[in-house]
Motif scaffolding. Structure first.
Motif, PDB file in Angstrom:
ATOM      1  N   PRO A 143       0.812  -1.230   0.000  1.00 17.96           N
ATOM      2  CA  PRO A 143       0.000   0.000   0.000  1.00 17.96           C
ATOM      3  C   PRO A 143       0.840   1.273   0.000  1.00 17.96           C
ATOM      4  O   PRO A 143       0.396   2.302  -0.512  1.00 17.96           O
ATOM      5  CB  PRO A 143      -0.823  -0.113   1.286  1.00 17.96           C
ATOM      6  N   ILE A 144       2.039   1.214   0.560  1.00 16.53           N
ATOM      7  CA  ILE A 144       2.890   2.402   0.579  1.00 16.53           C
ATOM      8  C   ILE A 144       3.338   2.756  -0.832  1.00 16.53           C
ATOM      9  O   ILE A 144       3.375   3.929  -1.224  1.00 16.53           O
ATOM     10  CB  ILE A 144       4.110   2.168   1.498  1.00 16.53           C
ATOM     11  N   ILE A 145       3.662   1.743  -1.640  1.00 13.84           N
ATOM     12  CA  ILE A 145       4.071   1.982  -3.028  1.00 13.84           C
ATOM     13  C   ILE A 145       2.917   2.577  -3.829  1.00 13.84           C
ATOM     14  O   ILE A 145       3.096   3.482  -4.645  1.00 13.84           O
ATOM     15  CB  ILE A 145       4.566   0.675  -3.685  1.00 13.84           C
ATOM     16  N   VAL A 146       1.705   2.065  -3.596  1.00 11.85           N
ATOM     17  CA  VAL A 146       0.537   2.622  -4.283  1.00 11.85           C
ATOM     18  C   VAL A 146       0.352   4.089  -3.904  1.00 11.85           C
ATOM     19  O   VAL A 146       0.094   4.945  -4.762  1.00 11.85           O
ATOM     20  CB  VAL A 146      -0.732   1.807  -3.939  1.00 11.85           C
ATOM     21  N   LYS A 147       0.520   4.378  -2.623  1.00 15.13           N
ATOM     22  CA  LYS A 147       0.336   5.746  -2.143  1.00 15.13           C
ATOM     23  C   LYS A 147       1.388   6.690  -2.738  1.00 15.13           C
ATOM     24  O   LYS A 147       1.121   7.884  -2.935  1.00 15.13           O
ATOM     25  CB  LYS A 147       0.400   5.771  -0.621  1.00 15.13           C
ATOM     26  N   LEU A 148       2.585   6.183  -3.042  1.00 14.87           N
ATOM     27  CA  LEU A 148       3.649   7.013  -3.621  1.00 14.87           C
ATOM     28  C   LEU A 148       3.294   7.518  -5.019  1.00 14.87           C
ATOM     29  O   LEU A 148       3.904   8.476  -5.498  1.00 14.87           O
ATOM     30  CB  LEU A 148       4.966   6.227  -3.678  1.00 14.87           C
ATOM     31  N   CYS A 149       2.319   6.878  -5.671  1.00 13.12           N
ATOM     32  CA  CYS A 149       1.902   7.338  -7.004  1.00 13.12           C
ATOM     33  C   CYS A 149       1.367   8.766  -6.946  1.00 13.12           C
ATOM     34  O   CYS A 149       1.511   9.526  -7.920  1.00 13.12           O
ATOM     35  CB  CYS A 149       0.831   6.413  -7.579  1.00 13.12           C
ATOM     36  N   ILE A 150       0.748   9.128  -5.823  1.00 15.76           N
ATOM     37  CA  ILE A 150       0.148  10.461  -5.709  1.00 15.76           C
ATOM     38  C   ILE A 150       1.212  11.545  -5.702  1.00 15.76           C
ATOM     39  O   ILE A 150       1.140  12.480  -6.524  1.00 15.76           O
ATOM     40  CB  ILE A 150      -0.754  10.535  -4.465  1.00 15.76           C
ATOM     41  N   PRO A 151       2.253  11.509  -4.824  1.00 11.48           N
ATOM     42  CA  PRO A 151       3.289  12.563  -4.892  1.00 11.48           C
ATOM     43  C   PRO A 151       4.095  12.536  -6.189  1.00 11.48           C
ATOM     44  O   PRO A 151       4.547  13.590  -6.649  1.00 11.48           O
ATOM     45  CB  PRO A 151       4.171  12.268  -3.673  1.00 11.48           C
TER      46      PRO A 151
END
Length: 632
Positions: free
Chosen positions: A561-569
């Motif tokens: 989930p952290i990698i997915v969240k990095l897509c936003i920044p």
């Protein structure tokens, strides 16, 4: 009624301002007329309709939950619960087969990963009751819930943690689930879903491609998961061949070849019957529509019948299902803290099965367990929140033409409560399942000759029927053994390929291997240098590969989930340094914004000329090289 009137007035205002912009931009009446039609087509792509996360209103302190409820259930419930037709039956049967098989498969994997604390029965029960309840009270009826690989990996980590800390797994799992429920309810109350507005096609396409790839790879043959996929039948060590090891006349190539025929036959047949809608065959359009709606179900029946009648002597793998409806865990004694026969090999019979309700106080004397559970709950919350948010964002994309509105905050509450209840009952946590959800939308859609969605039948009936059938299946498990697993692999392959058809990332990925002058006529190929289009695609593909790697390695899967969240920044801060605002609009904005930008480009034409010059230089170099080679 009031919301419909307000939405209509809002659309009229927007359309009026667009027409004024056309008149002020173009001088001649013919161009104005054509561009007004162009803007009108853009308006058809619009699906705001009061979307709570596209407005700037205050949705905190529970206001967003109330707005979501009024927008969806309060406005469209009667229509969604009564719009029954033949397509409803066809789509329900199709999605049922697509949902029950992974539920049983996930349940079997859960059993291995949690020492049977959670198994196939628990997975089927969770899928059934959550689906039925959500069908009646959920805000977005197009969503299909289910188990996912990342959630399974997370609960596996919690099981391993419980063993190392000598804590009953179901107890710490229940406390973790209750914390997730509380965090999701808090997120909905403060409108944390406003973060969804930062999600764009950039993230949506990567995540959707990942889920589609999982379905395709698991159907064909996953090299990282031994035994999963049709090509693994060619391995003599596959579990389906082990029981025939003493048969000297048995050859694993026969069932392997038959399995390939069943898988690819099911996939091809489903796609072929989908084309019947626009064919010349059958007596009338009603028959053609019926065959199209039941295309997957018809192929499941055809290929299952072929296997069980024409090739009954060739053994193929079937679903492993439990014999009765009861908790999977067999206990060594009345405390039910040990599993039979793993923890008590000297015992001849089990004491019995665990009770359905988890004992929250059974912490093995460790009173800090309820508070400690907050740590894994935070990671699980990020995963569940993003999984749900991305799937709902994909469903509500304007290209899907959904008109009944979105319900991010309200549905977050519903999903949170379901996870809390499942935790107390010792059931797995379910979230929005991306590929079944997308396929559900596609199956209920009316499309034009170009494959563009014109409208979607937004109904709760399919959701209710699908999960009612799963509930009935729990009491008729032996009937599922008649369906060969290769046929279900064909359904998975169909779902994965079908979901890619609407994914722009997949289309741009294919452009990497196309002749520059023959790229499809899209706004980004017409008004952008092709090398910038390819750069955007390569960045997405790189992140996609990173997600595949993180998901495939159990030791680091919890960081998925952290990698997915990095897509936003990455989208918010890195891409604007590599692409201009206009280029990001062409590649990553909604259709309405793209068409407005194209309208401005029509007047200047300088972007198109730049791209033409870029293409001409490449083409000239290629032809000069070919001519030189010919002369030599």
């Amino acid at each position: 009624m009031r919301s419909k009137i307000e939405a209509g007035e809002h659309l009229q205002t927007v359309t009026g301002s667009d027409e004024e912009m056309v008149e002020s931009t173009f001088d001649d009446e013919e161009t104005q007329s054509s561009m007004k039609r162009y803007v009108a087509s853009a308006d058809d792509e619009r699906s705001d309709n009061g979307h709570g996360h596209h407005d700037n209103g205050n949705n905190g302190w529970g206001r967003g939950i109330v707005k979501d409820f009024k927008r969806t259930i309060g406005t469209h419930y009667k229509e969604e619960i009564t719009n029954f037709n033949f397509r409803t039956i066809g789509v329900s049967l199709f999605i049922f087969f697509a949902a029950v098989s992974p539920a049983i498969t996930f349940g079997a994997v859960y059993g291995k990963s949690t020492n049977n604390n959670i198994g196939a029965i628990e997975m089927l029960l969770a899928t059934a009751w959550c689906g039925i309840v959500y069908g009646f009270v959920g805000g977005q009826p197009m969503m299909i819930n289910g188990g996912t690989g990342p959630v399974l990996a997370l609960q596996t980590v919690i099981f391993q943690l419980s063993k190392s800390m000598d804590i009953p797994f179901l107890t710490i799992n229940a406390w973790t689930g209750l914390w997730i429920c509380a965090l999701l309810c808090l997120a909905a109350f403060v409108d944390l879903n406003r973060m969804v507005k930062h999600l764009t096609r950039f993230t949506d396409e990567i995540f959707a491609s990942l889920i589609a790839a999982i379905f395709i790879i698991d159907a064909i043959g996953n090299p990282l998961a031994s035994g999963v996929g049709v090509f693994w039948y060619f391995s003599p060590g596959h579990q389906s061949h082990v029981q025939h090891i003493d048969d000297e006349y048995y050859s694993h190539y026969a069932p392997a070849l038959l399995s390939c025929i069943l898988t690819f036959g099911t996939t091809y047949g489903a796609f072929y019957l989908r084309t019947m809608k626009h064919s010349r065959f059958m007596p009338n359009q009603t028959w053609r529509n019926l065959i199209c709606d039941f295309s997957v179900v018809i192929n499941i029946l055809i290929w299952t019948t072929i296997k069980n009648t024409g090739f009954s002597e060739v053994p193929t793998e079937t679903l492993y299902v439990p014999d009765s409806f009861a908790p999977t865990l067999l206990c060594c004694d009345a405390s039910c803290t040990t599993s039979f026969p793993v923890d008590c090999p000297d015992q001849d019979t089990a004491w019995g099965r665990r009770p359905w309700l988890v004992n929250l106080g059974d912490t093995n004397g460790k009173a800090w367990v309820p508070m400690f559970a907050l740590i894994p709950a935070l990671l699980a919350f990020i995963l569940v929140f993003l999984d749900n948010g991305i799937t709902w964002h994909l469903v509500n994309d304007p290209s899907n033409k959904l008109t009944h509105g979105e319900a991010f905050n309200y549905d977050t509450i519903v999903i949170g409560i379901m996870i809390g209840v499942n935790s107390i009952l010792g059931l797995p946590w379910l979230v929005a399942s991306t590929v079944p959800t997308i396929v559900h939308v596609q199956a209920l859609a009316e499309k034009d000759d170009r494959g563009k969605i014109r409208q979607v039948q937004e109904t709760r009936l399919t959701h209710i029927i699908i999960h009612t059938l799963i509930l009935v299946t729990i009491f008729a498990l032996s009937a599922l053994k008649l369906i060969p697993i290769p046929v279900l692999y064909g359904v998975f392959l169909f779902m994965g390929i079908n979901s890619l058809s609407t994914n722009q990332l997949w289309g741009r990925f294919k452009m990497l291997f196309m002749q520059p002058s023959r790229l499809p006529d899209e706004p980004f190929t017409k008004y952008m240098p092709h090398n910038k289009v390819h750069l955007f695609t390569i960045i997405q593909v790189f992140i996609f590969i990173c997600l595949v790697v993180f998901r495939s390695i159990p030791q680091i899967a919890i960081a998925f989930p952290i990698i997915v969240k990095l897509c936003i920044p990455i989208r918010q801060y890195l891409l604007p340094k590599l692409f201009s605002k206009e280029e990001l609009t062409l590649l990553d904005a909604e259709d309405r914004a793209i068409k407005k930008l194209v309208m401005n480009f029509e007047k200047t034409g300088h972007h198109e000329e730049a791209v033409h010059r870029d293409s001409q230089v490449i083409e000239k170099a290629a032809f000069d090289f070919a001519d030189e080679d010919t002369r030599i």
